[in-house]
Write a protein that holds these residues in place. Sequence first.
Motif, PDB file in Angstrom:
ATOM      1  N   SER A 204       0.816  -1.220   0.000  1.00 43.01           N
ATOM      2  CA  SER A 204       0.000   0.000   0.000  1.00 43.01           C
ATOM      3  C   SER A 204       0.847   1.267   0.000  1.00 43.01           C
ATOM      4  O   SER A 204       0.301   2.370   0.037  1.00 43.01           O
ATOM      5  N   ARG A 205       2.183   1.097  -0.011  1.00 43.93           N
ATOM      6  CA  ARG A 205       3.114   2.231  -0.012  1.00 43.93           C
ATOM      7  C   ARG A 205       2.797   3.197   1.126  1.00 43.93           C
ATOM      8  O   ARG A 205       2.701   4.415   0.939  1.00 43.93           O
ATOM      9  N   ASP A 206       2.672   2.635   2.315  1.00 49.74           N
ATOM     10  CA  ASP A 206       2.257   3.391   3.502  1.00 49.74           C
ATOM     11  C   ASP A 206       3.439   4.161   4.092  1.00 49.74           C
ATOM     12  O   ASP A 206       4.373   3.570   4.637  1.00 49.74           O
ATOM     13  N   GLN A 207       3.403   5.500   3.973  1.00 50.19           N
ATOM     14  CA  GLN A 207       4.495   6.328   4.471  1.00 50.19           C
ATOM     15  C   GLN A 207       4.689   6.238   5.976  1.00 50.19           C
ATOM     16  O   GLN A 207       5.774   6.515   6.483  1.00 50.19           O
ATOM     17  N   ARG A 208       3.646   5.844   6.692  1.00 47.36           N
ATOM     18  CA  ARG A 208       3.759   5.791   8.153  1.00 47.36           C
ATOM     19  C   ARG A 208       4.812   4.792   8.612  1.00 47.36           C
ATOM     20  O   ARG A 208       5.317   4.896   9.732  1.00 47.36           O
ATOM     21  N   PHE A 209       5.146   3.826   7.754  1.00 48.53           N
ATOM     22  CA  PHE A 209       6.102   2.797   8.161  1.00 48.53           C
ATOM     23  C   PHE A 209       7.530   3.106   7.719  1.00 48.53           C
ATOM     24  O   PHE A 209       8.443   2.340   8.012  1.00 48.53           O
ATOM     25  N   ASP A 210       7.727   4.213   7.009  1.00 48.16           N
ATOM     26  CA  ASP A 210       9.093   4.602   6.627  1.00 48.16           C
ATOM     27  C   ASP A 210       9.930   4.803   7.883  1.00 48.16           C
ATOM     28  O   ASP A 210       9.551   5.556   8.787  1.00 48.16           O
ATOM     29  N   GLY A 211      11.078   4.133   7.939  1.00 52.52           N
ATOM     30  CA  GLY A 211      11.936   4.230   9.104  1.00 52.52           C
ATOM     31  C   GLY A 211      11.698   3.134  10.126  1.00 52.52           C
ATOM     32  O   GLY A 211      12.584   2.816  10.918  1.00 52.52           O
ATOM     33  N   TRP A 212      10.481   2.549  10.113  1.00 52.03           N
ATOM     34  CA  TRP A 212      10.206   1.434  11.015  1.00 52.03           C
ATOM     35  C   TRP A 212      10.973   0.191  10.575  1.00 52.03           C
ATOM     36  O   TRP A 212      11.480  -0.560  11.398  1.00 52.03           O
ATOM     37  N   PHE A 213      11.004  -0.027   9.247  1.00 47.01           N
ATOM     38  CA  PHE A 213      11.727  -1.180   8.705  1.00 47.01           C
ATOM     39  C   PHE A 213      12.138  -0.854   7.275  1.00 47.01           C
ATOM     40  O   PHE A 213      11.733   0.180   6.700  1.00 47.01           O
ATOM     41  N   TYR A 214      12.949  -1.731   6.679  1.00 51.60           N
ATOM     42  CA  TYR A 214      13.448  -1.531   5.322  1.00 51.60           C
ATOM     43  C   TYR A 214      13.160  -2.791   4.511  1.00 51.60           C
ATOM     44  O   TYR A 214      13.238  -3.910   5.033  1.00 51.60           O
ATOM     45  N   THR A 215      12.829  -2.592   3.250  1.00 52.10           N
ATOM     46  CA  THR A 215      12.466  -3.698   2.371  1.00 52.10           C
ATOM     47  C   THR A 215      13.645  -4.073   1.483  1.00 52.10           C
ATOM     48  O   THR A 215      14.121  -3.250   0.697  1.00 52.10           O
ATOM     49  N   GLY A 216      14.120  -5.294   1.605  1.00 51.43           N
ATOM     50  CA  GLY A 216      15.181  -5.779   0.747  1.00 51.43           C
ATOM     51  C   GLY A 216      14.604  -6.606  -0.395  1.00 51.43           C
ATOM     52  O   GLY A 216      13.747  -7.468  -0.166  1.00 51.43           O
ATOM     53  N   VAL A 217      15.041  -6.313  -1.618  1.00 53.38           N
ATOM     54  CA  VAL A 217      14.554  -7.048  -2.791  1.00 53.38           C
ATOM     55  C   VAL A 217      15.723  -7.856  -3.346  1.00 53.38           C
ATOM     56  O   VAL A 217      16.651  -7.305  -3.938  1.00 53.38           O
ATOM     57  N   THR A 218      15.693  -9.145  -3.131  1.00 50.86           N
ATOM     58  CA  THR A 218      16.841  -9.992  -3.485  1.00 50.86           C
ATOM     59  C   THR A 218      17.047 -10.107  -4.992  1.00 50.86           C
ATOM     60  O   THR A 218      18.171 -10.314  -5.444  1.00 50.86           O
ATOM     61  N   SER A 219      15.990  -9.935  -5.766  1.00 52.70           N
ATOM     62  CA  SER A 219      16.121 -10.069  -7.221  1.00 52.70           C
ATOM     63  C   SER A 219      16.834  -8.871  -7.847  1.00 52.70           C
ATOM     64  O   SER A 219      17.425  -8.987  -8.926  1.00 52.70           O
ATOM     65  N   THR A 220      16.778  -7.722  -7.209  1.00 48.27           N
ATOM     66  CA  THR A 220      17.439  -6.517  -7.742  1.00 48.27           C
ATOM     67  C   THR A 220      18.672  -6.130  -6.936  1.00 48.27           C
ATOM     68  O   THR A 220      19.470  -5.310  -7.389  1.00 48.27           O
ATOM     69  N   GLY A 221      18.785  -6.664  -5.707  1.00 48.57           N
ATOM     70  CA  GLY A 221      19.930  -6.338  -4.870  1.00 48.57           C
ATOM     71  C   GLY A 221      19.856  -4.965  -4.239  1.00 48.57           C
ATOM     72  O   GLY A 221      20.885  -4.387  -3.881  1.00 48.57           O
ATOM     73  N   ILE A 222      18.636  -4.430  -4.083  1.00 49.55           N
ATOM     74  CA  ILE A 222      18.497  -3.115  -3.464  1.00 49.55           C
ATOM     75  C   ILE A 222      17.599  -3.213  -2.232  1.00 49.55           C
ATOM     76  O   ILE A 222      16.881  -4.190  -2.038  1.00 49.55           O
ATOM     77  N   TYR A 223      17.652  -2.177  -1.397  1.00 45.85           N
ATOM     78  CA  TYR A 223      16.695  -2.068  -0.295  1.00 45.85           C
ATOM     79  C   TYR A 223      16.023  -0.709  -0.379  1.00 45.85           C
ATOM     80  O   TYR A 223      16.607   0.271  -0.850  1.00 45.85           O
ATOM     81  N   CYS A 224      14.762  -0.649   0.058  1.00 42.01           N
ATOM     82  CA  CYS A 224      13.918   0.540  -0.101  1.00 42.01           C
ATOM     83  C   CYS A 224      13.208   0.870   1.205  1.00 42.01           C
ATOM     84  O   CYS A 224      13.169   0.068   2.139  1.00 42.01           O
TER      85      CYS A 224
END
Length: 498
Positions: free
Chosen positions: A14-34
């Motif tokens: 849902s691209r919920d801004q309230r959770f920014d900073g609470w945790f980070y999303t790692g995407v193993t297929s691209t090798g990035i975190y968001c």
Amino acid sequence: MEMDFERCYRAVDSRDQRFDGWFYTGVTSTGIYCRPSCPATTPKRQNVRFFPSAAAAQGAGLRACRRCRPDAAPGSPQWDVRADVVGRAMRLIADGVVDRDGIPGLAARLGYTERHLHRMLRAEMGAGPLALARAQRAQTARILIETTGLGMAEIAFAAGFGSVRQFNDTVREVYGISPSELRTARGRHRGPIGAGTITLRLAYRPPLHARALLDFLAVRALPGLDEVRDTTYHRGLRLPHGAGEVALTPADGHVVATLRLADLRDLAPAVARCRRLLDLDADPAAVDATLAEDPALAPAVAAEPGIRVPRAVDGFEMAVRAIIGQQISVTSARTTLTRLLAAHDHPRNPADHEVAGPDGAQTPDQPHDHGSGLRGFLSAEELLGVPDAGFGMPVGRRESLRTLARAVADGSLDLEPGGDREETGRRLLALPGIGPWTAGYLAMRAFGDPDVLLPTDLAVRRGAAALGLPDDPKTLDSYADRWRPWRSYATIRLWRAA
């Protein structure tokens, strides 16, 4: 720290801004975190991992997304709520203690062995103190690369790296490109360049009631220290390596901060202190949801969402303000504090001269941008040098200030955000002239405790009466249990109601 996969994935979906900073999303297929609100396409479940810190994501071999810039997300609000060792450590790391004193210095401040501290942080944050500090250095380096014209070697040491090679390797690892490529990619966004001048954005979780923050700070502003002009708060800073000034202008989704630093090594602590001052890492949705459950506060919450607790850039300053403000009006306290500051012959703010690089060398070749000449508050040692006539207050209060200053100067009292709240509270109450109101005021504003009520405070009682709440201290204290764990925010609302 336990990551609930389903809850985290729903926030990302849902691209919920309230959770920014609470945790980070790692995407193993691209090798990035968001950050959770990254506008990129939601990754498939099988390609996703969640991390409690940017350092943990970096430790897993992931680089920062250059689209959502996860290192610029607001900090986790749990470090304000939590007073345990991990919370204290995170606040100290943000303030640059590891860069200044190393891991031994951090462990000593917390009263634990290095091994035990590493174990606790690893369990909670997915990374040890060195990795957490390294992630912060990378962010500081990015800011300097993109907003100043400094050479890369100067940036490396200003950001806290031990060598240019370490700086280059870290930037490549975290951002996926070299420092020079990072500057080229963002060059068109570079802010105004001056002697030690850096402009950056401080993100927050909306909503933010900026007017309430500026109103609170304006009525307590002291000549030569801070001021509010139009929609901008200006103040002088006393930082670990020198003086500085900051101008903070709230905007949509961020606060524009223009910093002028005598020493660029102070960038990270200056940013941390400005965030703390404006309570930018708070979770206003959680706070307002709890307070709105009380019918007496619900209309105020609906009318003014996102009220923050104005905090402090200097714990000693806040303690002095609290002692002087005992049982007198804000206006009277401001007059007394102004007289006290005038009694000390402050040197001119070094930020008004050429900025010193990390090796102490001057850089007069950069354009010179004089600020307003604001200075930081008195240090404990400086207050002890003020003559009796400079205090302009009863003898008992003057001696309370001097006793406080001696305790801070000799290290027996820690008024900084990494201090132990309970132990500091006990030591404060043991000092002459400091009672529960003063200790509570400091817990709320200097130590960032979100759950403080000041039931004996006259303005709090008047605000309670204005909202139809009990104004007897004991009854109000009992009634306020329904506001836990956000009684500090309720206190600010009661002050506004008064």
